[in-house]
Design a protein around this motif. Structure first.
Motif, PDB file in Angstrom:
ATOM      1  N   UNK A 141      49.268  38.131  58.531  1.00  0.00           N
ATOM      2  CA  UNK A 141      49.839  39.469  58.403  1.00  0.00           C
ATOM      3  C   UNK A 141      50.911  39.461  57.337  1.00  0.00           C
ATOM      4  N   UNK A 167      53.482  42.178  54.957  1.00  0.00           N
ATOM      5  CA  UNK A 167      53.996  43.537  54.767  1.00  0.00           C
ATOM      6  C   UNK A 167      54.339  43.743  53.302  1.00  0.00           C
ATOM      7  N   UNK A 168      54.305  45.003  52.878  1.00  0.00           N
ATOM      8  CA  UNK A 168      54.815  45.324  51.537  1.00  0.00           C
ATOM      9  C   UNK A 168      56.319  45.197  51.587  1.00  0.00           C
ATOM     10  N   UNK A 198      58.462  49.229  46.628  1.00  0.00           N
ATOM     11  CA  UNK A 198      57.504  50.333  46.708  1.00  0.00           C
ATOM     12  C   UNK A 198      57.989  51.528  45.901  1.00  0.00           C
ATOM     13  N   UNK A 216      52.830  42.923  68.503  1.00  0.00           N
ATOM     14  CA  UNK A 216      52.405  44.251  68.053  1.00  0.00           C
ATOM     15  C   UNK A 216      50.979  44.217  67.514  1.00  0.00           C
ATOM     16  N   UNK A 253      48.716  44.088  70.576  1.00  0.00           N
ATOM     17  CA  UNK A 253      48.600  45.367  71.279  1.00  0.00           C
ATOM     18  C   UNK A 253      47.999  46.474  70.425  1.00  0.00           C
ATOM     19  N   UNK A 258      49.166  47.903  67.590  1.00  0.00           N
ATOM     20  CA  UNK A 258      50.041  48.822  66.864  1.00  0.00           C
ATOM     21  C   UNK A 258      49.950  48.526  65.366  1.00  0.00           C
ATOM     22  N   UNK A 259      49.956  47.247  65.020  1.00  0.00           N
ATOM     23  CA  UNK A 259      49.734  46.846  63.633  1.00  0.00           C
ATOM     24  C   UNK A 259      48.292  46.357  63.493  1.00  0.00           C
ATOM     25  N   UNK A 260      47.804  46.401  62.260  1.00  0.00           N
ATOM     26  CA  UNK A 260      46.472  45.860  62.043  1.00  0.00           C
ATOM     27  C   UNK A 260      46.581  44.624  61.147  1.00  0.00           C
ATOM     28  N   UNK A 319      51.704  46.531  76.950  1.00  0.00           N
ATOM     29  CA  UNK A 319      52.717  45.879  76.131  1.00  0.00           C
ATOM     30  C   UNK A 319      54.117  46.331  76.531  1.00  0.00           C
ATOM     31  N   UNK A 376      57.077  45.962  74.883  1.00  0.00           N
ATOM     32  CA  UNK A 376      57.766  45.528  73.679  1.00  0.00           C
ATOM     33  C   UNK A 376      59.200  45.995  73.719  1.00  0.00           C
ATOM     34  N   UNK A 377      59.382  47.198  74.231  1.00  0.00           N
ATOM     35  CA  UNK A 377      60.745  47.671  74.425  1.00  0.00           C
ATOM     36  C   UNK A 377      60.763  48.420  75.744  1.00  0.00           C
ATOM     37  N   UNK A 399      60.733  52.578  76.136  1.00  0.00           N
ATOM     38  CA  UNK A 399      60.287  53.288  74.936  1.00  0.00           C
ATOM     39  C   UNK A 399      59.593  54.539  75.445  1.00  0.00           C
ATOM     40  N   UNK A 400      60.010  55.674  74.963  1.00  0.00           N
ATOM     41  CA  UNK A 400      59.387  56.900  75.427  1.00  0.00           C
ATOM     42  C   UNK A 400      60.120  57.556  76.588  1.00  0.00           C
ATOM     43  N   UNK A 403      52.013  54.713  78.811  1.00  0.00           N
ATOM     44  CA  UNK A 403      51.402  53.399  78.887  1.00  0.00           C
ATOM     45  C   UNK A 403      49.903  53.469  79.202  1.00  0.00           C
TER      46      UNK A 403
END
Lengths: 263, 249
Positions: free
Chosen positions: B13, B15-16, B21, B77, B80, B82-84, B98, B100-101, B104-105, B123
């Motif tokens: 994985x 990231x930019x 950018x 992530x 689960x 969220x990221x690819x 997950x 993760x936090x 959250x929500x 969830x």
């Protein structure tokens, strides 16, 4: 056939009914929590706006039109719904970054929940429109039920657009400023405070290219003329709803992998 | 042999690098003035995970360790969804919860009780599944009458208690837990770990990220250590925790 069904199922979040229900009720509860007038504000603010337009156009500029108050209300209330749906929906992914970057969610849920929330407050405007327009002696009948048709058209256009914009905003944050400006131009390019009939003949064809023009002028017809809107109005507005739904589905299916890393 | 529930193959994985950018006009003009005319040029990339592979089998209790920034949370992530992944594949064969936090929500203006439903829905659970576990959540969270107060008035410890109670009591077969046990007092932490242990005994698969080698040794059946984007250790928990101690010291 199965593919179409699946696409619609996902697009309208049927598999997430409990989530949509909970998020909508969260939105409605929290939006006006700790405010005295509460939910009343959603209707009160466009109604105040309508009164201002009424004073400016009818009393100061003396627009020659009967039932102008009913006219202006039946335009301003749906427009307020539409623009709120688009602008809040556009912010729904970026604004919920803390949520969507922690828990996997289908992204279309967020603009959908926002659009449903606004649709619910919009339907509260129906009694107001009916009372105002009845007090001015406009006839009612089966055709009045077409108000639901136009509301759903506006809902579909707004949801499709909001979904596309909400993904767009993640990649291009200037979109917020662009859209603020564009919505102002769009408002005056739509027959909201003026009627479709006031537009010079040669420009009318251009107005049909405005996705919400026919829906709003259809509502005008229902609440100020008290007759069934023309078949062309129904067809064109429905066509726009279809186009935006298709665009929305296309965007949703593309999924935009990697978009959440840019939040 | 049983099929793995999580199958990670050659996962990479990157990231930019956000600084590179061309997100603003100013940035774009600077680049153009330096002779780089391609407005869509991808900026510098930085790799977070490099060629990581492992399988997690049903019923395992896997601890993941590594220094800050080693890529543990990114890994969670990715699992689960969220990221690819940039390269490689991740296959999961079960419902994943997950954590993760915590919370959250959660919505600050809703009461704790209302937030239980909202959080469970987020969830991915339905009405019946949520209503069924309400008593356990209330019991586990020990919030008493506070549960009907708005969450904005909660302390971070209370928030963590509620979030953890919701997530842990929902019957997901795989649990991903990310360093969330750091909040809450020692008593509640111990209670959480005991609860996770109990989940493990009832056959659930658990992946836990933590910095506490002691917890790994006491609870996990297996340990994975990640360092400098790569998997450097994968094996039994006892040795894994020792390996990690040497690594960070």
């Amino acid at each position: 056939m199965k593919l179409i069904y699946q696409a619609l199922f996902d697009y309208f979040c049927f598999g997430k009914k409990f989530l949509v229900y909970n998020m909508v009720s969260r939105n409605i509860k929290s939006k006006y929590d700790r405010s005295f007038i509460g939910l009343g504000w959603t209707l009160l603010s466009p109604m105040m706006l309508a009164v201002i337009y009424y004073i400016v156009f009818k009393k100061v500029m003396r627009v020659q039109m009967e039932h102008y108050l009913a006219f202006i209300l039946s335009g301003v209330l749906p427009w307020a719904f539409f623009s709120q749906c688009v602008m809040e929906g556009m912010d729904s992914i970026v604004g919920n970054a803390g949520l969507v970057s922690k828990i996997p969610l289908p992204l279309q849920v967020l603009p959908f929940v926002n659009a449903i929330t606004n649709l619910i407050t919009l339907s509260a405007s129906i009694p107001i429109l009916v009372v105002v327009s009845a007090s001015q002696g406009i006839p009612f009948g089966w055709h009045t039920l077409l108000v639901f048709y136009f509301y759903i058209v506006l809902f579909l256009v707004a949801y499709g657009l909001a979904l596309i914009l909400s993904i767009g905003l993640v990649l291009f944050r200037d979109l917020r400023h662009v859209m603020t400006l564009l919505m102002q131009i769009w408002f005056f390019g739509t027959p909201v405070v003026y009627s479709f009939a006031m537009i010079p003949e040669k420009y009318r064809i251009v107005i049909h290219l405005n996705p919400v023009a026919d829906a709003i002028s259809g509502l005008h017809t229902i609440f100020t003329d008290g007759v069934t809107p023309g078949i062309r109005t129904l067809m064109i507005s429905g066509g726009w709803a279809l186009i935006f739904t298709l665009f929305g589905i296309a965007f949703m299916r593309k999924r935009f992998l990697g978009i959440l890393e840019k939040l | 042999m049983t099929e793995p529930v999580i199958e990670v193959k050659n996962l990479t994985k990157s990231f930019d690098h956000w600084l590179d950018q061309p997100h603003s006009l100013k940035n774009l003009l600077t680049r153009v003035s330096k002779g780089n005319w391609n407005p869509f040029a991808v900026g510098k990339q930085f790799t977070v995970l490099k060629d990581v592979s492992f399988d997690i089998f049903p019923g395992e209790f896997v601890g993941i360790m590594g220094r800050n920034g080693a890529g543990k949370s990114t890994l969670l992530k990715l699992i689960s969804g969220i990221y690819s992944p940039t390269n490689g594949t991740i296959e999961t064969r079960s419902v994943i919860a997950p954590l993760i936090e915590l919370g959250a929500g959660f919505h600050p203006d809703l009461s704790g009780y209302e937030n239980i439903f909202l959080n469970a829905a987020i969830l991915g659970f339905g009405k019946k599944a949520t209503e069924a576990i309400i008593p356990e959540i209330l019991d586990f969270g020990e919030l008493g009458e506070q549960i009907h107060k708005p969450v904005r008035n909660y302390s971070s410890g209370m928030m963590a208690r509620l979030g953890f109670s919701v997530a842990i009591n929902l019957a997901a077969p795989i649990l991903l837990v990310d360093e969330i046990l750091a909040v809450g007092d020692a008593g509640f932490q111990a209670k959480c770990l005991a609860k996770i242990d109990e989940m493990h005994r009832t056959g659930r698969t658990i992946v836990l990220i933590t910095h506490d080698p002691g917890a790994i040794q006491r609870h996990c059946s297996r340990c994975i250590v990640i360092d400098h984007c790569e998997k450097v250790y994968d094996g039994n928990a006892q040795d894994g925790a020792e390996y990690y101690k040497k690594l960070v010291m």
